[in-house]
Design an enzyme around this catalytic site. Structure first.
Site, short mmCIF file in Angstrom:
data_model
loop_
_atom_site.label_atom_id
_atom_site.label_comp_id
_atom_site.label_asym_id
_atom_site.label_seq_id
_atom_site.Cartn_x
_atom_site.Cartn_y
_atom_site.Cartn_z
CG HIS A 56 63.20 -67.35 11.15
ND1 HIS A 56 63.36 -66.46 10.10
CD2 HIS A 56 62.43 -66.70 12.06
CE1 HIS A 56 62.72 -65.34 10.36
NE2 HIS A 56 62.16 -65.46 11.55
CD GLU A 58 65.27 -70.45 6.80
OE1 GLU A 58 64.93 -69.92 5.73
OE2 GLU A 58 64.61 -70.32 7.86
CB CYS A 86 64.46 -63.85 6.35
SG CYS A 86 65.16 -64.39 7.93
CB CYS A 89 67.56 -67.59 7.75
SG CYS A 89 66.26 -67.74 9.00
#
Length: 159
Positions: A56, A58, A86, A89
């Protein structure tokens, strides 16, 4: 934040990274880690290009910032993301000790285009035995060996 790039510009960088990610075959997510208004890490979603569900934006921005700063702690840093993080993250942000998170789109905006993490938000609040993904304890009597070794290690780096 002190001198340096204004927060709106840092967010625009995260937004631009999200668009780049889409062009490169990733999901529509971008992230920037900044310290004192200077960018120390960038990330674009690489889940599908890298076949890595943890790639992801992040997480990749946090990893880049840690490399840049030579530290696992990002105390004093801020995370700018184009969308509310999410649960994975968000947990990474806590582990990294980020000072704050700025986001543009909300999780409902992401859900509207197919990125719905509501199930994960619900699941992490449930006791382990009630989750859809079973957590089954195995060999608890042997689990303490690594912890004992950690506690006895005189040169350990606590985190």
């Amino acid at each position: 934040m002190s001198d340096g790039i204004p927060p709106q510009h840092l967010m625009r960088e995260a937004l631009a990274l999200a668009l780049e990610s889409v062009r490169e075959g990733g999901g529509p997510f971008g992230a920037v880690v900044a310290r004192d208004g200077a960018i120390v890490g960038r990330g674009r979603n690489r889940v599908t290009p890298d076949n890595d569900p943890t790639a992801h934006a992040e997480v990749l921005a946090i990893r880049a910032a840690c490399r840049t700063l030579g530290s696992f702690s990002l105390e004093g840093c801020e995370l700018y993301v184009n969308c509310e993080p999410c649960p994975m993250c968000l947990a990474a942000a806590y582990w990294a000790r980020l000072e704050r998170i700025y986001y543009a789109a909300a999780r409902d905006d992401a859900a509207a285009v197919g990125f719905d993490d509501a199930l994960i938000h619900q699941e992490v609040c449930r006791p382990p035995g009630q989750r859809r993904l079973p957590l089954l304890r195995l060999l608890p009597e042997e689990a303490g060996h690594a912890f004992s070794a950690w506690v006895a290690k005189p040169d350990r780096v606590d985190y």
